[in-house]
Motif scaffolding. Structure first.
Motif, PDB file in Angstrom:
ATOM      1  N   THR A   1      11.127  11.046  -0.718  1.00  0.00           N
ATOM      2  CA  THR A   1      10.109  10.534  -1.636  1.00  0.00           C
ATOM      3  C   THR A   1      10.708   9.605  -2.683  1.00  0.00           C
ATOM      4  O   THR A   1       9.991   8.799  -3.288  1.00  0.00           O
ATOM      5  CB  THR A   1       9.387  11.702  -2.339  1.00  0.00           C
ATOM      6  N   SER A   2      12.023   9.715  -2.936  1.00  0.00           N
ATOM      7  CA  SER A   2      12.670   8.817  -3.886  1.00  0.00           C
ATOM      8  C   SER A   2      14.171   8.796  -3.633  1.00  0.00           C
ATOM      9  O   SER A   2      14.744   9.760  -3.108  1.00  0.00           O
ATOM     10  CB  SER A   2      12.401   9.239  -5.334  1.00  0.00           C
ATOM     11  N   VAL A   3      14.798   7.681  -4.000  1.00  0.00           N
ATOM     12  CA  VAL A   3      16.234   7.512  -3.869  1.00  0.00           C
ATOM     13  C   VAL A   3      16.769   6.940  -5.172  1.00  0.00           C
ATOM     14  O   VAL A   3      16.306   5.891  -5.628  1.00  0.00           O
ATOM     15  CB  VAL A   3      16.589   6.567  -2.696  1.00  0.00           C
ATOM     16  N   VAL A   4      17.721   7.632  -5.774  1.00  0.00           N
ATOM     17  CA  VAL A   4      18.352   7.159  -7.005  1.00  0.00           C
ATOM     18  C   VAL A   4      19.842   7.010  -6.740  1.00  0.00           C
ATOM     19  O   VAL A   4      20.540   7.997  -6.474  1.00  0.00           O
ATOM     20  CB  VAL A   4      18.116   8.131  -8.176  1.00  0.00           C
ATOM     21  N   VAL A   5      20.325   5.760  -6.812  1.00  0.00           N
ATOM     22  CA  VAL A   5      21.716   5.455  -6.494  1.00  0.00           C
ATOM     23  C   VAL A   5      22.523   5.362  -7.791  1.00  0.00           C
ATOM     24  O   VAL A   5      22.034   4.837  -8.793  1.00  0.00           O
ATOM     25  CB  VAL A   5      21.816   4.135  -5.707  1.00  0.00           C
ATOM     26  N   ASP A   6      23.773   5.867  -7.750  1.00  0.00           N
ATOM     27  CA  ASP A   6      24.608   5.805  -8.956  1.00  0.00           C
ATOM     28  C   ASP A   6      25.131   4.388  -9.184  1.00  0.00           C
ATOM     29  O   ASP A   6      24.927   3.488  -8.368  1.00  0.00           O
ATOM     30  CB  ASP A   6      25.760   6.811  -8.866  1.00  0.00           C
TER      31      ASP A   6
END
Length: 213
Positions: A131-136
């Motif tokens: 549902t979501s992707v958060v990349v560093d």
């Protein structure tokens, strides 16, 4: 002389054929180089994608098993990694462990028509849909949130994902690989047999390879 002649002929013939020695590749086709990742839709490689699960057994040791033959898709855009999407299906019926008896127990019918201890003889496939992707900031780690459906129950799960490598597989198909980890409670998915002697918490380690379509 009659005996020597055939041997000499073989030596001459062998010398006439150039020796071909197979040389191993200088390096693996995949490397941890994000610049090699290209945008597009990828399909999970079912032969090299697996979910390894681990539980504590009686407080003495950790026990592991594997869900293999994973299928699904990954949509990637290196210029907009937050828009990436993953949708994979895990065939629970193909679970395997180091013990044939335990594997059979995971998939056996319930006693006297009762509820199975674990998944039963015809379990539905599990499925994870992001549902979501958060990349560093470095771009090689991400938090991938999504919904995991297991044993007929759907719960939110977040994966800690590491980029493993990219390159071209045999035949020239661009391929990407990732490692991921998370922890779930099996009781949340209606699999409660043996708690607390067999831990409620299950550690999941995912090894995933995807080939571009």
């Amino acid at each position: 002389m009659r005996r020597i002649a055939p041997i000499a002929a073989l030596l001459i013939a062998a010398a006439a054929v150039p020796a071909v020695i197979a040389q191993p590749p200088a390096s693996p086709p995949g490397t941890p180089d994000r610049s090699r990742v290209t945008a597009g839709t990828y399909a999970a490689d079912p032969n090299h994608t697996m979910v390894v699960w681990e539980v504590d057994h009686l407080g003495f040791s950790n026990y592991t098993g594997i869900f293999g033959s994973v299928t699904g898709t990954l949509v990637l855009d290196p210029k907009n990694p937050a828009a990436s999407k993953v949708d994979v299906t895990i065939p629970v019926a193909k679970v395997t462990t180091a013990s044939a008896g335990l594997t059979a127990h995971l998939l056996r019918e319930g006693k006297d028509g009762g509820k199975p201890d674990f998944f039963g003889p015809a379990p539905a496939d599990a499925r994870f849909v992001s549902t979501s992707v958060v990349v560093d900031e470095d771009g090689d780690e991400a938090k991938v949130a999504g919904n995991l459906t297991l044993n007929g129950v759907t719960k939110p799960v977040t994966l800690d994902v590491d980029f493993h490598g990219a390159g071209a597989m045999n035949g020239g198909k661009p391929t990407v690989g990732f490692e991921a980890e998370t922890t779930i409670k099996r009781s949340d998915f209606g699999v409660s047999m043996g708690i607390p002697f067999v831990s409620d918490e299950v550690e999941l380690k995912i090894h995933a390879a995807f080939e571009k379509q």
